[in-house]
Design an enzyme around this catalytic site. Structure first.
Site, mmCIF file in Angstrom:
data_model
loop_
_atom_site.group_PDB
_atom_site.id
_atom_site.type_symbol
_atom_site.label_atom_id
_atom_site.label_comp_id
_atom_site.label_asym_id
_atom_site.label_seq_id
_atom_site.Cartn_x
_atom_site.Cartn_y
_atom_site.Cartn_z
ATOM 1 N N CYS A 168 0.856 -1.183 0.000
ATOM 2 C CA CYS A 168 0.000 0.000 0.000
ATOM 3 C C CYS A 168 0.890 1.230 0.000
ATOM 4 C CB CYS A 168 -0.896 0.004 1.237
ATOM 5 S SG CYS A 168 -2.138 1.327 1.204
ATOM 6 N N CYS A 213 0.257 4.030 1.684
ATOM 7 C CA CYS A 213 0.053 4.965 2.800
ATOM 8 C C CYS A 213 1.237 5.080 3.749
ATOM 9 C CB CYS A 213 -1.229 4.635 3.555
ATOM 10 S SG CYS A 213 -1.159 3.113 4.504
ATOM 11 N N CYS A 251 -3.262 6.283 0.346
ATOM 12 C CA CYS A 251 -2.879 4.939 -0.095
ATOM 13 C C CYS A 251 -2.355 4.909 -1.515
ATOM 14 C CB CYS A 251 -4.088 4.014 0.011
ATOM 15 S SG CYS A 251 -4.728 3.961 1.686
ATOM 16 N N LYS A 267 -12.270 -4.172 2.260
ATOM 17 C CA LYS A 267 -11.668 -3.395 3.340
ATOM 18 C C LYS A 267 -12.532 -2.170 3.582
ATOM 19 C CE LYS A 267 -7.428 -1.023 4.611
ATOM 20 N NZ LYS A 267 -6.042 -0.784 4.229
ATOM 21 N N ARG A 300 -2.210 3.222 12.541
ATOM 22 C CA ARG A 300 -1.683 4.439 11.895
ATOM 23 C C ARG A 300 -0.607 5.077 12.760
ATOM 24 N NH1 ARG A 300 -7.381 6.336 9.075
ATOM 25 N NH2 ARG A 300 -7.538 4.442 7.828
ATOM 26 N N ARG A 332 -10.139 8.039 4.064
ATOM 27 C CA ARG A 332 -10.004 6.984 3.059
ATOM 28 C C ARG A 332 -11.365 6.528 2.497
ATOM 29 N NH1 ARG A 332 -4.855 6.799 4.287
ATOM 30 N NH2 ARG A 332 -3.892 5.631 6.007
ATOM 31 N N GLU A 347 -16.996 -6.933 -4.598
ATOM 32 C CA GLU A 347 -15.542 -6.698 -4.539
ATOM 33 C C GLU A 347 -14.769 -8.026 -4.495
ATOM 34 O OE1 GLU A 347 -13.574 -4.199 -4.802
ATOM 35 O OE2 GLU A 347 -14.543 -2.363 -4.174
ATOM 36 N N LYS A 376 -11.786 -7.132 6.173
ATOM 37 C CA LYS A 376 -11.145 -6.348 7.227
ATOM 38 C C LYS A 376 -11.977 -5.139 7.557
ATOM 39 C CE LYS A 376 -7.065 -3.483 7.590
ATOM 40 N NZ LYS A 376 -5.911 -2.996 6.913
ATOM 41 N N SER A 407 -5.830 -3.512 14.394
ATOM 42 C CA SER A 407 -5.163 -2.884 15.540
ATOM 43 C C SER A 407 -6.136 -2.390 16.613
ATOM 44 C CB SER A 407 -4.293 -1.732 15.052
ATOM 45 O OG SER A 407 -5.066 -0.778 14.336
ATOM 46 N N TYR A 450 -2.791 -9.585 15.785
ATOM 47 C CA TYR A 450 -1.644 -9.212 16.620
ATOM 48 C C TYR A 450 -1.530 -10.157 17.821
ATOM 49 C CZ TYR A 450 -1.905 -5.199 13.621
ATOM 50 O OH TYR A 450 -1.951 -4.410 12.494
HETATM 51 C C1 PBG Z 1 -2.865 0.040 4.716
HETATM 52 C C2 PBG Z 1 -3.234 -0.809 5.862
HETATM 53 C C3 PBG Z 1 -3.874 -0.406 7.018
HETATM 54 C C4 PBG Z 1 -4.005 -1.541 7.811
HETATM 55 C C5 PBG Z 1 -3.430 -2.601 7.131
HETATM 56 N N1 PBG Z 1 -2.976 -2.119 5.910
HETATM 57 C C6 PBG Z 1 -4.288 0.931 7.478
HETATM 58 C C7 PBG Z 1 -5.326 1.711 6.801
HETATM 59 O O1 PBG Z 1 -5.948 1.293 5.829
HETATM 60 O O2 PBG Z 1 -5.519 2.832 7.256
HETATM 61 C C8 PBG Z 1 -4.660 -1.562 9.144
HETATM 62 C C9 PBG Z 1 -4.320 -2.707 9.990
HETATM 63 C C10 PBG Z 1 -4.716 -2.534 11.409
HETATM 64 O O3 PBG Z 1 -5.411 -1.581 11.811
HETATM 65 O O4 PBG Z 1 -4.313 -3.394 12.172
HETATM 66 N N2 PBG Z 1 -1.567 -0.140 4.334
#
Ligand code: PBG
Length: 347
Positions: free
Chosen positions: A139, A141, A149, A215, A225, A237, A253, A268, A294, A333
């Site tokens: 990605c 970002c 992104c 996503k 982030r 986003r 999708e 996700k 996260s 995690y």
């Molecule tokens: C983008 C990406 C994100 C996450 C995984 N890949 C962040 C986003 O889309 O803002 C989030 C993963 C998480 O929150 O654990 N590269």
């Protein structure tokens, strides 16, 4: 007002249990003992289901805490190898890498560099642990100064097609380092087909694509982030990540990415979207992965630290709910800590 019932007579009958129907079907029989529950469990989590995320930063000997994600760290490449080794030793089949480059700019220049943090980590981990699968998140970002992104047009919109070309270059550079799976998480249209074509033309037909097909634009990415330094400098986003009310669109999708060549599709976040996992599982015939993100991790950690919930029990419940919904691959995690507990239970 006087009742027409003889209250005393009825309550004494109820106390003796007479005159009430006796159940002949008793589901509780199968829950009586731990062994019975184990025997009749419909789903079981094993280390083989899990993927541990690893954040890779520049430098050497770096193991830096992430304030909002207790027990998760940013590692320099040398230390990332140690973390990967710990995962492999616990029976976890794969890690997913995220990179934080030494510098960010408008063009995400570090994304496709052979000396980028993810590229170096792929080479080092595959050299030390050839059997461990290495997945690389793909990605813009983490690499753009604006935190979006993809690449921007002159008026600050995300330029879909230019971003796809950047991602395809990134996929190639990961493939050249020996990555097993590339995992585009950008939600640009058409990136899976572009990536597949680029990989195949360059002789990397064996590199698999796990697309973040579904996503959502979610509040639950907040702690990530911080970990990846990827908060957008302006805007959000929502023009590319999915809108939370939509589920039919998730199937669209997922089908689109499978048609473009995705080997695995991912949903996700996990917890607020298990209904989506069920729908996607029914719609496709490729493995479905789910990302326990996260914010979902940090909420449990925060509540457990205050003694408000039992962390291990909450985690087990959450992870088995992903399996019940139909996810065969769970990025979390908690992977290492779950695998460590499973290994201990076996001893
Ligand atoms: C983008 C990406 C994100 C996450 C995984 N890949 C962040 C986003 O889309 O803002 C989030 C993963 C998480 O929150 O654990 N590269």
């Amino acid at each position: 007002m006087s009742s027409t019932f003889d209250q005393t007579k009825i309550s004494s009958e109820l106390r003796e249990g007479a005159a009430l129907p006796v159940p002949t079907i008793r589901p509780r029989r199968l829950r009586r003992t731990a062994a019975m529950r184990r025997l009749t469990a419909e789903h079981r989590v094993s280390a083989s289901d899990l993927v541990q995320p690893i954040f890779v930063v520049p430098g050497e000997g770096v193991e830096r805490d992430i304030a909002s994600m207790p027990e998760i760290k940013q590692f320099s490449v040398d230390r990332a190898v140690g973390e990967a080794r710990a995962c492999a030793a616990l029976g976890i089949p794969a890690v997913i890498l995220f990179g934080i480059p030494p510098e960010k700019d408008d063009e995400a220049s570090w994304l496709a560099r052979p000396d980028g943090p993810v590229q170096r980590a792929i080479r080092a981990i595959k050299f030390a642990l050839p059997e461990l699968l290495v997945i690389a998140d793909l990605c813009g970002c983490e690499y753009t100064s604006h935190g979006h992104c993809g690449l921007l047009t002159p008026d600050g919109e995300i330029d879909n097609d230019r971003s796809v070309a950047l991602l395809a270059r990134g996929a190639l550079s990961y493939a050249e380092c020996g990555v097993d799976i590339v995992a585009p998480s950008d939600m640009m249209d058409g990136r899976v087909a572009a990536m597949r074509t680029a990989l195949d033309r360059a002789g990397h037909a064996d590199v698999a694509i796990m697309s973040y097909a579904v996503k959502y634009a979610s509040a639950f990415y907040g702690p990530f982030r911080e970990a990846a330094g990827s908060t957008p400098a302006f805007g959000d986003r929502r023009t590319h990540q999915m809108d939370p009310p939509n589920a039919r669109e998730a199937v669209k999708e997922a089908l689109l990415d499978v048609a473009e060549g995705a080997d695995i599709v991912l949903v996700k976040p996990a917890l607020s979207y298990l209904d989506v996992v069920v729908r996607v599982r029914r719609a496709v015939n490729v493995p479905v992965a789910v990302y326990n993100v996260s914010g979902e991790y940090s909420m449990i950690k925060a509540a457990a630290a205050r003694g408000w919930i039992d962390e291990d029990r909450a985690v087990d419940e959450l992870i088995v709910s992903c399996k019940r919904a139909g996810a065969g691959i769970i990025i979390t995690y908690f992977a290492k800590s779950i695998a460590a507990r499973l290994a201990k239970a076996q001893r």
